[in-house]
Design a protein around this motif. Structure first.
Motif, PDB file in Angstrom:
ATOM      1  N   SER A  38      -8.360  -7.728  -8.735  1.00 53.29           N
ATOM      2  CA  SER A  38      -8.892  -6.715  -7.824  1.00 53.29           C
ATOM      3  C   SER A  38      -8.245  -6.830  -6.447  1.00 53.29           C
ATOM      4  CB  SER A  38     -10.413  -6.871  -7.701  1.00 53.29           C
ATOM      5  OG  SER A  38     -11.055  -6.636  -8.921  1.00 53.29           O
ATOM      6  N   VAL A  39      -8.154  -8.053  -5.935  1.00 50.17           N
ATOM      7  CA  VAL A  39      -7.529  -8.254  -4.626  1.00 50.17           C
ATOM      8  C   VAL A  39      -6.066  -7.827  -4.654  1.00 50.17           C
ATOM      9  CG1 VAL A  39      -6.847  -9.984  -2.923  1.00 50.17           C
ATOM     10  CG2 VAL A  39      -9.112 -10.105  -3.961  1.00 50.17           C
ATOM     11  N   VAL A  40      -5.349  -8.227  -5.710  1.00 46.36           N
ATOM     12  CA  VAL A  40      -3.932  -7.877  -5.813  1.00 46.36           C
ATOM     13  C   VAL A  40      -3.748  -6.355  -5.850  1.00 46.36           C
ATOM     14  CG1 VAL A  40      -1.899  -7.982  -7.298  1.00 46.36           C
ATOM     15  CG2 VAL A  40      -3.273 -10.038  -6.923  1.00 46.36           C
ATOM     16  N   MET A  41      -4.525  -5.679  -6.671  1.00 41.37           N
ATOM     17  CA  MET A  41      -4.378  -4.231  -6.807  1.00 41.37           C
ATOM     18  C   MET A  41      -4.761  -3.507  -5.520  1.00 41.37           C
ATOM     19  SD  MET A  41      -3.080  -3.863  -9.735  1.00 41.37           S
ATOM     20  CE  MET A  41      -3.177  -2.079  -9.883  1.00 41.37           C
ATOM     21  N   LEU A  42      -5.825  -3.944  -4.867  1.00 42.83           N
ATOM     22  CA  LEU A  42      -6.241  -3.296  -3.623  1.00 42.83           C
ATOM     23  C   LEU A  42      -5.198  -3.483  -2.527  1.00 42.83           C
ATOM     24  CD1 LEU A  42     -10.042  -4.224  -3.578  1.00 42.83           C
ATOM     25  CD2 LEU A  42      -9.062  -1.946  -3.921  1.00 42.83           C
ATOM     26  N   GLU A  43      -4.620  -4.676  -2.431  1.00 46.22           N
ATOM     27  CA  GLU A  43      -3.590  -4.894  -1.410  1.00 46.22           C
ATOM     28  C   GLU A  43      -2.317  -4.117  -1.708  1.00 46.22           C
ATOM     29  OE1 GLU A  43      -3.038  -9.109  -0.501  1.00 46.22           O
ATOM     30  OE2 GLU A  43      -4.362  -8.646   1.196  1.00 46.22           O
ATOM     31  N   MET A  44      -2.028  -3.920  -2.989  1.00 46.55           N
ATOM     32  CA  MET A  44      -0.823  -3.178  -3.358  1.00 46.55           C
ATOM     33  C   MET A  44      -0.930  -1.698  -3.020  1.00 46.55           C
ATOM     34  SD  MET A  44       0.325  -4.868  -7.001  1.00 46.55           S
ATOM     35  CE  MET A  44       1.571  -3.577  -7.236  1.00 46.55           C
ATOM     36  N   VAL A  45      -2.145  -1.203  -2.822  1.00 45.82           N
ATOM     37  CA  VAL A  45      -2.312   0.204  -2.454  1.00 45.82           C
ATOM     38  C   VAL A  45      -1.544   0.525  -1.184  1.00 45.82           C
ATOM     39  CG1 VAL A  45      -4.001   1.914  -1.660  1.00 45.82           C
ATOM     40  CG2 VAL A  45      -4.512   0.486  -3.636  1.00 45.82           C
ATOM     41  N   GLY A  46      -1.480  -0.438  -0.272  1.00 47.29           N
ATOM     42  CA  GLY A  46      -0.781  -0.213   0.991  1.00 47.29           C
ATOM     43  C   GLY A  46       0.702   0.021   0.844  1.00 47.29           C
ATOM     44  N   THR A  47       1.306  -0.417  -0.247  1.00 45.17           N
ATOM     45  CA  THR A  47       2.742  -0.245  -0.451  1.00 45.17           C
ATOM     46  C   THR A  47       3.060   1.006  -1.256  1.00 45.17           C
ATOM     47  OG1 THR A  47       2.744  -1.556  -2.499  1.00 45.17           O
ATOM     48  CG2 THR A  47       3.040  -2.742  -0.412  1.00 45.17           C
ATOM     49  N   THR A  48       2.034   1.753  -1.662  1.00 46.92           N
ATOM     50  CA  THR A  48       2.241   2.948  -2.475  1.00 46.92           C
ATOM     51  C   THR A  48       2.256   4.193  -1.597  1.00 46.92           C
ATOM     52  OG1 THR A  48      -0.131   3.357  -2.868  1.00 46.92           O
ATOM     53  CG2 THR A  48       0.987   1.787  -4.327  1.00 46.92           C
ATOM     54  N   THR A  49       2.304   5.338  -2.242  1.00 51.08           N
ATOM     55  CA  THR A  49       2.217   6.629  -1.539  1.00 51.08           C
ATOM     56  C   THR A  49       0.911   7.329  -1.884  1.00 51.08           C
ATOM     57  OG1 THR A  49       3.468   7.665  -3.355  1.00 51.08           O
ATOM     58  CG2 THR A  49       4.720   6.926  -1.413  1.00 51.08           C
ATOM     59  N   LEU A  50      -0.057   6.579  -2.431  1.00 51.10           N
ATOM     60  CA  LEU A  50      -1.357   7.151  -2.749  1.00 51.10           C
ATOM     61  C   LEU A  50      -2.154   7.435  -1.480  1.00 51.10           C
ATOM     62  CD1 LEU A  50      -2.375   4.760  -5.671  1.00 51.10           C
ATOM     63  CD2 LEU A  50      -1.502   7.101  -5.890  1.00 51.10           C
TER      64      LEU A  50
END
Length: 599
Positions: free
Chosen positions: A217-229
């Motif tokens: 969960s932590v990994v996926m939530l932090e990865m949101v910042g590197t996306t274009t979502l």
């Protein structure tokens, strides 16, 4: 010293000195004096600059990533020291360090707290006292270990010995970072598996599921910042608060009524607020230890100083690493003296000794960094069939623009830890480069100029250092693992330049922190040994030497104070992209291993 000083020509240097003045030990307090003088003009700025949104986000993030591992390590110490170190001791130690360093340090971005290494050290000493038949004297003995460690910390700081940390490069810091990461994983695994014999198989299975779900969960939530979502604001919010979101969610999940809550999951033990876990006072009667054991504690205290010398200073270096655009000066000597003070206090009150946190320190700086999304365009074409058309692609590039350098976030974290006492309770990066097909790689990445076998050989030496450190850590000889860790520095500066060419090391390795504001505290930039050896070889040859992998002389030029520049590695097209910081880092032969996720 004026805040606009030229740190590249800082007065604190040992270059050009001769006679007794060239010996660091013979000029005590010099490094500490210049550290304070250099940073003092920025003190009120450190407070004013703390009133912004990034400070709030950074405080929340660093509080969770400091608290959760500290509790896990404390449970490990509790289990292995017959309950001497408990939760209140963990919170007291972290809060003490945070208060001292947020108010008095020259580099308040360096997070100080409980590490897995001090956990390993403490219960190894406990096992030694058991084998020596002085188990009942463990509190006094570990207190004297801490007192000796404090004294040797002060000696190291006063004699300017922190200067030698300027020789830390990515080879040493990445190997140590991997070692610490493995210790974290091992301790986490031990805590999860402990449920199997402390509770029941159902609780153990549920604990493993929750631990894995929390991690992803932590990994996926932090990865949101590197996306274009979503929008930039929503991405920033999700990435900033990934830790508290996941923590609150999965903690709440474990309390769902019914089978989950009744499964027997272990809970953090509660004790009286502001009291030691065991029935004792906060002041350890260290004066009652027999004199013989006082002096037995001396070499163990020196070993602890070696560990903290490396661990704390590497933490400070990574918090000020090259990927962060820092403006304010550092102060390694003064901060190491402060660490000695916290060692002394922690020892006599019977709490774990805090020191710099390698994984958390750069994350703190990262959370205080403003990132900007930029659009990068590139042309690509299919490998097959040949002659296919070039297609233009757009991609997002995240660049660091400014770091909110301040003291407020570290101070607020200390207050939050005190509140909890009331009862509120990179080697794999290079390895991946070696197996990637060069045709599909970034042509500006200088690792593509090296043979795969040479990259893997470099990784082999890093992994060798990690393996030896781990091998010692899980034996009775664990008390000596700081010696193995310290040996990574001479290994890089003496042996590696004889195994690799100048070109290879300039591409694969670099000083962990290379800003003048950081290096000024350690006497300036060092001359890389591979550069010095290559220059000597060229002088012996009476010319510039041969071009190519064997020398690299034709592709580099002299930088500031002997630091070799990678300017010669660029082609004309790359030179036209000078403003793109991400591609500049790729040309320099290193990339940030930190997942930012804040833009």
């Amino acid at each position: 010293m004026d805040p606009s000083s030229d740190y590249a020509n800082d007065p604190y240097t040992w270059e050009g000195l001769s006679g007794w003045k060239s010996y660091r030990t013979l000029r005590p307090f010099r490094g500490m004096y210049w550290d304070v003088r250099r940073r003092l003009p920025w003190y009120w700025s450190d407070i004013r600059d703390g009133f912004n949104y990034r400070t709030l986000a950074g405080t929340v993030r660093i509080f969770f990533i400091n608290l959760l591992p500290a509790l896990a390590f404390q449970l490990d110490m509790t289990r292995n020291t017959d309950g001497y170190f408990g939760i209140n001791e963990a919170l007291f130690s972290s809060a003490l360090a945070a208060l001292v360093f947020s108010i008095l340090s020259c580099q308040p971005l360096t997070v100080v707290g409980i590490t897995g290494l001090i956990s390993l050290f403490n219960y190894t000493v406990f096992a030694i006292t058991e084998e020596c038949g002085i188990r009942e004297l463990y509190p006094q003995f570990i207190a004297w270990v801490s007192i000796w460690a404090a004294i040797t910390h002060w000696i190291a700081a006063i004699c300017n010995w922190c200067d030698y940390m300027r020789y830390i490069t990515d080879f040493s810091s990445n190997a140590f970072g991997m070692y610490v990461a493995i210790i974290y994983m091992v301790k986490g695994f031990q805590e999860v598996t402990a449920l199997y014999y402390e509770s029941n198989p159902t609780a153990a299975y549920l604990g493993v599921v929750i631990a894995l779900c929390y991690f992803f969960s932590v990994v996926m939530l932090e990865m949101v910042g590197t996306t274009t979502l979503f929008t930039p604001g929503i991405r920033k919010f999700i990435a900033d608060y990934a830790y508290p979101i996941a923590t609150v969610w999965w903690t709440g999940f474990s309390h769902i009524r019914g089978h989950i809550r009744d499964s027997g999951l272990a809970r953090i033990p509660h004790t009286r607020a502001f009291y030691p876990t065991t029935d004792r006072s906060w002041l350890v009667p260290f004066w009652t230890l027999p004199v013989k054991w006082v002096f037995v504690a001396l070499p163990i205290g020196i070993l602890l100083t070696l560990l903290f010398y490396y661990d704390h200073n590497v933490s400070s270096l990574t918090a000020q690493a090259k990927q962060f655009p820092l403006k304010k000066p550092a102060g390694f000597h003064w901060d190491f003296f402060l660490l000695g003070c916290t060692c002394f206090i922690a020892g006599i009150v019977g709490i774990p000794l805090p020191n710099g946190l390698v994984p958390q320190a750069p994350v703190h700086t990262d959370s205080l960094t403003e990132y900007k999304d930029t659009l990068a365009r590139s042309k690509e074409k299919d490998i097959e069939p040949e002659g296919s058309e070039w297609v233009q692609h757009n991609r997002k590039v995240v660049n660091a623009t400014i770091v909110r350098e301040q003291r407020i976030s570290h101070f607020l974290m200390a207050l939050a830890l005190v509140g909890f006492m009331t009862g509120l309770r990179r080697p794999t990066h290079y390895a991946a480069s070696s197996v990637r097909r060069r045709l599909l790689g970034d042509p500006s990445d200088q690792r593509t100029t090296l043979k795969k076998s040479r990259i893997m050989y470099y990784v082999f030496w890093q992994m060798l250092g990690v393996t030896f450190s781990l091998g010692v850590s899980f034996t009775r000889a664990a008390i000596g693992f700081p010696v193995i860790i310290i040996s990574l520095i001479p290994l890089r500066w003496i042996l590696m330049p004889r195994l690799f060419t100048e070109h290879e090391l300039l591409v694969l390795d670099a000083p962990t922190a290379d800003a003048d504001t950081v290096l000024a505290s350690m006497g300036g930039r060092p001359t890389l040994p591979e550069v010095r050896m290559a220059e000597e070889k060229r002088r012996q040859q009476g010319g510039d030497g041969e071009m190519g992998d064997g020398s690299g002389s034709g592709s580099t030029c002299e930088g500031t104070n002997g630091m070799r520049s990678r300017e010669g590695f660029k082609d004309e097209e790359e030179k036209g992209l000078e403003g793109d910081e991400g591609r500049k880092e790729a040309r320099q032969g290193f990339r940030s291993t930190l997942q930012t996720g804040h833009a």
